[in-house]
Design a protein around this motif. Structure first.
Motif, PDB file in Angstrom:
ATOM      1  N   VAL A 283     -34.112  45.352  19.242  1.00 34.37           N
ATOM      2  CA  VAL A 283     -33.765  46.761  19.416  1.00 34.37           C
ATOM      3  C   VAL A 283     -33.139  46.967  20.791  1.00 34.37           C
ATOM      4  O   VAL A 283     -33.604  46.417  21.790  1.00 34.37           O
ATOM      5  N   GLU A 284     -32.086  47.766  20.819  1.00 31.53           N
ATOM      6  CA  GLU A 284     -31.451  48.144  22.076  1.00 31.53           C
ATOM      7  C   GLU A 284     -31.389  49.665  22.142  1.00 31.53           C
ATOM      8  O   GLU A 284     -30.834  50.307  21.252  1.00 31.53           O
ATOM      9  N   VAL A 285     -31.994  50.228  23.189  1.00 30.55           N
ATOM     10  CA  VAL A 285     -31.981  51.667  23.407  1.00 30.55           C
ATOM     11  C   VAL A 285     -30.978  51.974  24.510  1.00 30.55           C
ATOM     12  O   VAL A 285     -31.110  51.477  25.636  1.00 30.55           O
ATOM     13  N   ARG A 286     -29.976  52.764  24.191  1.00 29.37           N
ATOM     14  CA  ARG A 286     -28.943  53.106  25.166  1.00 29.37           C
ATOM     15  C   ARG A 286     -29.400  54.318  25.982  1.00 29.37           C
ATOM     16  O   ARG A 286     -29.767  55.348  25.434  1.00 29.37           O
ATOM     17  N   ARG A 287     -29.341  54.181  27.302  1.00 24.20           N
ATOM     18  CA  ARG A 287     -29.693  55.291  28.175  1.00 24.20           C
ATOM     19  C   ARG A 287     -28.725  55.341  29.347  1.00 24.20           C
ATOM     20  O   ARG A 287     -28.067  54.355  29.684  1.00 24.20           O
ATOM     21  N   ASP A 288     -28.642  56.491  29.966  1.00 29.62           N
ATOM     22  CA  ASP A 288     -27.729  56.710  31.090  1.00 29.62           C
ATOM     23  C   ASP A 288     -26.306  56.316  30.712  1.00 29.62           C
ATOM     24  O   ASP A 288     -25.642  55.555  31.412  1.00 29.62           O
ATOM     25  N   VAL A 289     -25.833  56.856  29.601  1.00 29.57           N
ATOM     26  CA  VAL A 289     -24.471  56.556  29.145  1.00 29.57           C
ATOM     27  C   VAL A 289     -23.476  57.278  30.059  1.00 29.57           C
ATOM     28  O   VAL A 289     -23.626  58.461  30.347  1.00 29.57           O
ATOM     29  N   ARG A 290     -22.451  56.553  30.499  1.00 29.71           N
ATOM     30  CA  ARG A 290     -21.487  57.125  31.440  1.00 29.71           C
ATOM     31  C   ARG A 290     -20.132  56.467  31.250  1.00 29.71           C
ATOM     32  O   ARG A 290     -20.041  55.355  30.720  1.00 29.71           O
ATOM     33  N   SER A 291     -19.080  57.154  31.697  1.00 29.54           N
ATOM     34  CA  SER A 291     -17.722  56.633  31.633  1.00 29.54           C
ATOM     35  C   SER A 291     -17.250  56.361  33.052  1.00 29.54           C
ATOM     36  O   SER A 291     -17.210  57.269  33.888  1.00 29.54           O
ATOM     37  N   ARG A 292     -16.897  55.115  33.324  1.00 29.11           N
ATOM     38  CA  ARG A 292     -16.498  54.697  34.671  1.00 29.11           C
ATOM     39  C   ARG A 292     -15.276  53.785  34.596  1.00 29.11           C
ATOM     40  O   ARG A 292     -15.056  53.108  33.587  1.00 29.11           O
ATOM     41  N   PRO A 293     -14.476  53.727  35.692  1.00 30.30           N
ATOM     42  CA  PRO A 293     -13.395  52.733  35.744  1.00 30.30           C
ATOM     43  C   PRO A 293     -13.977  51.327  35.705  1.00 30.30           C
ATOM     44  O   PRO A 293     -15.056  51.071  36.241  1.00 30.30           O
ATOM     45  N   ALA A 294     -13.247  50.427  35.083  1.00 25.05           N
ATOM     46  CA  ALA A 294     -13.696  49.039  34.988  1.00 25.05           C
ATOM     47  C   ALA A 294     -12.514  48.113  35.225  1.00 25.05           C
ATOM     48  O   ALA A 294     -11.376  48.446  34.879  1.00 25.05           O
ATOM     49  N   VAL A 295     -12.787  46.974  35.842  1.00 28.81           N
ATOM     50  CA  VAL A 295     -11.740  45.993  36.133  1.00 28.81           C
ATOM     51  C   VAL A 295     -12.222  44.622  35.685  1.00 28.81           C
ATOM     52  O   VAL A 295     -13.432  44.385  35.564  1.00 28.81           O
ATOM     53  N   PRO A 296     -11.283  43.702  35.439  1.00 29.80           N
ATOM     54  CA  PRO A 296     -11.715  42.331  35.105  1.00 29.80           C
ATOM     55  C   PRO A 296     -12.444  41.681  36.271  1.00 29.80           C
ATOM     56  O   PRO A 296     -12.153  41.960  37.449  1.00 29.80           O
ATOM     57  N   GLY A 297     -13.395  40.817  35.947  1.00 28.04           N
ATOM     58  CA  GLY A 297     -14.134  40.137  36.998  1.00 28.04           C
ATOM     59  C   GLY A 297     -13.247  39.277  37.873  1.00 28.04           C
ATOM     60  O   GLY A 297     -13.520  39.093  39.062  1.00 28.04           O
TER      61      GLY A 297
END
Length: 373
Positions: free
Chosen positions: A270-284
């Motif tokens: 089971v995976e419970v999603r919390r603190d869902v947010r939209s942020r910029p992301a870049v490749p590692g």
């Protein structure tokens, strides 16, 4: 003479060394000038996009049916008829088995005959009372006889009903445990009945997550039986008590199961999603770390030339090949995705490739980070 010869030799050596140094200086200047005239460094660029990040609490849970019961009889008798097959879908009220009821059926026939006679006698008494032939006491006796007969009929009908085992709710019956003609007693298992139209998934989480887990939150569950499928559900209840030994609380989620693919007893992750947010992301590969600092190279056009400028950033979660940026970079800015080891601040670069992450790139749209409880 020897002294003069030694001095002459020393002067010649010194002059030779000075010439060598001069040649090296001149050749170094030519190399620096060559560097200034070197063509722009080829790099792969990436336009920063926003992705959905969330902290995920991961736990193990056990699937349970919405309703579950072991079907058994209330009385002891032999089985006269079985009306179901193992694995069959039944509706509430369907007859599963019937027990032998010969004696009760005969008793019911006798009781109904007695009731009819008592009812006719009461009708005659009422007629006689209306004509004033018999006293009122006779009517009371006749009415009492009718009531006793009715009670007798109801009692035998109840006994007959106990010899018919019905499905208490709609569901799927399990394996049949009995055979026709077999003598069964109260409590003997006949079969199981499970309502699997929806699955209740019970799992435990540490008490530190009590402030963030609440009914209505979305959960994702997987099982080894279907490794490529994710089952979505919602948290229905959180237990009112915390286990004083494990310091964990039981959480119950519900998952719709219209196709009946999930079965009670299955182990699920089971995976419970919390603190869902939209942020910029870049490749590692775009992030460079030095000591406590992290930075990327932002591409900007200057005088017809594309140059790379160092930009310090704050990192968040990481999943797969993407890193969450919490500060220092905005969506839409162009950065170097690969080739940062060949670049210095202010250097001219040539964009040879533009990379994307998201739909069509092999990476999911919803990017998440798993936090183990």
């Amino acid at each position: 003479m020897r002294r003069y010869a030694f001095l002459i030799v020393a002067l010649l050596v010194f002059a030779g060394m000075a010439g060598i140094v001069t040649v090296r200086i001149l050749s170094g200047s030519d190399q620096d000038q060559g560097r200034m005239q070197r063509p722009a460094v080829p790099v792969a660029a990436y336009e920063t996009a926003r992705f959905e990040f969330a902290d995920i609490v991961e736990a193990l849970g056990t699937a349970r049916s919405r309703e579950s019961v072991i079907v058994s009889a209330r009385v002891s008798d032999t089985i006269s008829q079985i009306n179901f097959d193992s694995g069959q879908q039944v509706e509430a009220g369907d007859i599963l088995i019937e027990l032998t009821d010969t004696e009760e059926a005969a008793g019911l026939s006798e009781a109904r005959t007695t009731l009819r006679e008592a009812s006719r006698d009461l009708a005659r008494v009422n007629d006689l009372i209306a004509r004033g032939v018999v006293p009122q006491q006779r009517q009371d006796e006749a009415r009492a006889a009718v009531e006793r007969a009715q009670a007798r009929v109801a009692s035998i009908e109840a006994q007959l009903a106990d010899r018919i085992v019905r499905a208490p709710f709609s569901g799927v019956v399990g394996l049949r445990e009995v055979s026709p003609g077999e003598l069964i007693r109260p409590g003997d298992p006949i079969t199981t009945l499970d309502d699997i139209s929806a699955i209740r998934l019970d799992f435990t989480v540490p008490e530190r997550f009590l402030a963030t887990i609440r009914p209505g939150m979305v959960i994702e569950a997987t099982t080894n039986a279907y490794p490529d499928q994710v089952f979505l559900g919602t948290i229905a209840q959180v237990d009112s008590r915390v286990d004083p030994i494990s310091r964990a609380v039981i959480v119950r989620a519900e998952i719709d199961n219209p196709e009946g693919r999930l079965l009670p007893g299955q182990l699920m992750v089971v995976e419970v999603r919390r603190d869902v947010r939209s942020r910029p992301a870049v490749p590692g590969s775009a992030v460079t770390r030095y000591l406590e600092e992290s930075f990327v190279y932002v591409l900007e056009a200057q005088d017809g030339t594309t140059r790379a400028h160092r930009r310090d950033v704050a990192l968040g979660l990481r999943t797969g090949n993407l890193v969450e940026i919490t500060a220092g970079l905005e969506a839409g800015e162009l950065i170097i995705a690969e080739g940062v080891h060949r670049v210095r601040d202010g250097m001219a670069v040539e964009i040879t490739e533009r990379r994307t992450y998201g739909p069509g790139s092999g990476l999911p749209d919803d990017t998440t980070m798993v936090t183990q409880p």
